[in-house]
Design an enzyme around this catalytic site. Structure first.
Site, PDB file in Angstrom:
ATOM      1  N   ASP A 172     -44.238   0.334  31.212  1.00  0.00           N
ATOM      2  CA  ASP A 172     -44.726   0.148  29.842  1.00  0.00           C
ATOM      3  C   ASP A 172     -44.766  -1.327  29.477  1.00  0.00           C
ATOM      4  O   ASP A 172     -45.118  -1.689  28.363  1.00  0.00           O
ATOM      5  CB  ASP A 172     -43.913   0.944  28.818  1.00  0.00           C
ATOM      6  CG  ASP A 172     -42.451   0.521  28.720  1.00  0.00           C
ATOM      7  OD1 ASP A 172     -42.003  -0.315  29.531  1.00  0.00           O
ATOM      8  OD2 ASP A 172     -41.745   1.048  27.841  1.00  0.00           O
TER       9      ASP A 172
ATOM     10  N   ASP B 140     -40.738   1.575  34.412  1.00  0.00           N
ATOM     11  CA  ASP B 140     -41.546   2.697  33.912  1.00  0.00           C
ATOM     12  C   ASP B 140     -42.947   2.261  33.510  1.00  0.00           C
ATOM     13  O   ASP B 140     -43.715   3.052  32.968  1.00  0.00           O
ATOM     14  CB  ASP B 140     -40.851   3.413  32.760  1.00  0.00           C
ATOM     15  CG  ASP B 140     -40.812   2.591  31.472  1.00  0.00           C
ATOM     16  OD1 ASP B 140     -40.878   1.341  31.551  1.00  0.00           O
ATOM     17  OD2 ASP B 140     -40.695   3.191  30.390  1.00  0.00           O
TER      18      ASP B 140
ATOM     19  N   ASP C 218     -42.593  -3.241  34.774  1.00  0.00           N
ATOM     20  CA  ASP C 218     -41.182  -2.892  34.899  1.00  0.00           C
ATOM     21  C   ASP C 218     -41.097  -1.477  35.469  1.00  0.00           C
ATOM     22  O   ASP C 218     -42.103  -0.895  35.880  1.00  0.00           O
ATOM     23  CB  ASP C 218     -40.460  -3.017  33.559  1.00  0.00           C
ATOM     24  CG  ASP C 218     -41.011  -2.075  32.509  1.00  0.00           C
ATOM     25  OD1 ASP C 218     -42.149  -1.606  32.655  1.00  0.00           O
ATOM     26  OD2 ASP C 218     -40.303  -1.799  31.520  1.00  0.00           O
TER      27      ASP C 218
ATOM     28  N   SER D 126     -36.401   2.375  32.090  1.00  0.00           N
ATOM     29  CA  SER D 126     -37.312   1.244  31.948  1.00  0.00           C
ATOM     30  C   SER D 126     -36.936   0.084  32.873  1.00  0.00           C
ATOM     31  O   SER D 126     -36.973   0.222  34.091  1.00  0.00           O
ATOM     32  CB  SER D 126     -37.334   0.800  30.481  1.00  0.00           C
ATOM     33  OG  SER D 126     -38.344  -0.140  30.239  1.00  0.00           O
TER      34      SER D 126
END
Length: 447
Positions: free
Chosen positions: A245, A243, A241, A104
């Protein structure tokens, strides 16, 4: 022993904490546990596997494939895609397991693994505990035709982008937008989705090399986005960010728009459209008091949870609510996604601007943020944060001093060896002073 799974899967320094053997064992254990749950009954099991562009994701992906295929699970490789895309495609492609490799917002040396069920939801704690308990357990692997087969997916990006576009209520025509993809998983998806939604798009953080993810860019480092918005005379900036999400934003004047403000704007949009279930938003204890006051004044109920998007999602599903999120930018729109989705959130934030014909600066005035200071105290024993008498006494004294004009929240990180100290107060100076005092106590008591 501390639990291996945190609030967002298993995460750690790749090739030290998160090794190829561990990831392979986790994949084997996940396949066995889900098989015992009946997830594969009556058909040949299928998994989809995605990752962000970290260098370590390449060998960890191979470990996941080895674990799943050796367990008799066919594997469809999605390549580099956002976490919410993997969750969405798990369901759409009728897979029994979804696997995402990402850390992440963490720096490039870290990585992580998380599992999704066939509906695209993260596995519940109980299943994660069962997977962890089965690690290294002797088993009889399949042979011959019983082993899983591996192939690459085609058209995954297009399928996900097409889905995102079906959710956008108005054209973004006329909006100039800078998107910062953190040199991460949304580097192809986000610019494509925004352009096809009608916006004029400028990009930064869209050249991942495996090592530059989240490095001075993305939702954890907004200065480059602020400068780019001003340079291009853009109406707004959107930051994901690693990833994708999460979504944070920047106004045309360079002001940062956090997850609370985004939620406030979108909650009012949904309520006006008759799409806010039970006129309720689910948020965490970290949300700014100003957000809660704004929702109260608008007649919208706020349901509070512990920090972590998985807890927000659990409360949403249990209560039948469709909208929630975190100050950090995890925003969950359950009508369209099973996880926080930064690209989806950005599209809907821009749609609110387009629909109302108002600037992002104007839209953020729906709430007034109270001064809030957050200090991350690293390299301490986070497991003692809730049991230390010294820390408990310091918190009680701080709360007495703040009275009804502020609050204190001390919590261990779910993914890192760190304790987060958050203080809200009537003034920035008071919040900073109290937070620093408590951070010193954390270092002394838990160091």
């Amino acid at each position: 022993m501390a639990r291996l799974f945190g609030t967002d899967g298993v995460r750690g320094l790749a090739n030290r904490d998160l090794t190829a053997p561990l990831v392979m064992d986790l994949s084997i254990a996940a396949a066995r546990v889900l098989g015992e749950e009946g997830a594969f009954k009556g058909h040949r099991p299928l998994a989809v596997v995605g990752r962000d562009p970290r260098a370590s994701g390449e060998f960890l992906e191979a470990a996941v494939v080895a674990g799943l295929a050796s367990s008799g699970v066919d594997v469809l490789l999605l390549g580099v895609l956002p976490t919410p895309a993997v969750a969405y495609l798990t369901h759409q492609l009728h897979a029994d397991i979804g696997v995402m490799l990402s850390a992440s917002h963490n720096a490039a040396p870290d990585n992580g693994i998380k599992f999704f069920d066939r509906s695209g939801y993260k596995l519940p704690d109980e299943l994660e505990d069962r997977i962890e308990a089965r690690l290294g357990e002797p088993w009889e692997p399949p042979t011959g035709a019983g082993v899983g087969r591996v192939r690459e997916a085609h058209g995954a990006v297009e399928q996900y982008v097409a889905h995102l576009l079906t959710t956008v209520p108005v054209s973004l025509d006329g909006l100039r937008v800078v998107v910062d993809c953190a040199n991460g998983a949304s580097s192809d998806v986000a610019p494509e989705a925004l352009r096809r939604a009608g916006a004029e798009v400028f990009t930064i953080g869209t050249a991942p090399d495996g090592l530059n993810i989240n490095a001075g860019c993305g939702s954890t480092s907004l200065e480059a986005l602020r400068e780019a918005v001003k340079e291009h005379g853009a109406d707004a900036g959107i930051a994901n960010d690693g990833d994708a999400d999460r979504c944070l934003a920047v106004t045309a004047t360079g002001e940062i728009v956090d997850g609370d403000q985004i939620m406030a704007i979108l909650a009012l949009e949904l309520r006006e459209a008759g799409a806010l279930a039970a006129d309720t938003v689910v948020a965490t204890v970290m949300s700014n008091l100003g957000f809660k006051l704004a929702m109260r004044d608008a007649g919208i109920t706020v349901v509070e949870t512990a920090v972590g998007d998985r807890y927000v999602l659990e409360a949403m599903r249990e209560g039948g609510f469709g909208f929630g999120g975190e100050q950090s930018g995890h925003v969950i729109m359950l009508d369209h996604a099973t996880t926080g989705d930064g690209v989806l959130t950005g599209l809907h934030l821009l749609a609110a601007m387009a629909r109302r014909g108002r600037s992002l600066d104007e839209l953020t005035k729906v709430m007034v943020r109270l001064p809030q200071v957050l200090i991350n105290v690293k390299d301490v024993d986070k497991n003692r944060a809730k049991t230390s008498p010294e820390l408990a006494a310091a918190i009680a004294a701080a709360e007495t001093g703040l009275g009804e004009t502020g609050r204190v929240l001390i919590r261990p990180s779910g993914t890192e060896p760190m304790v987060r100290v958050m203080v809200e107060a009537a003034s920035e100076e008071q919040a900073q002073e109290v937070a620093e005092r408590l951070a010193d106590v954390v270092r002394t008591a838990l160091g």
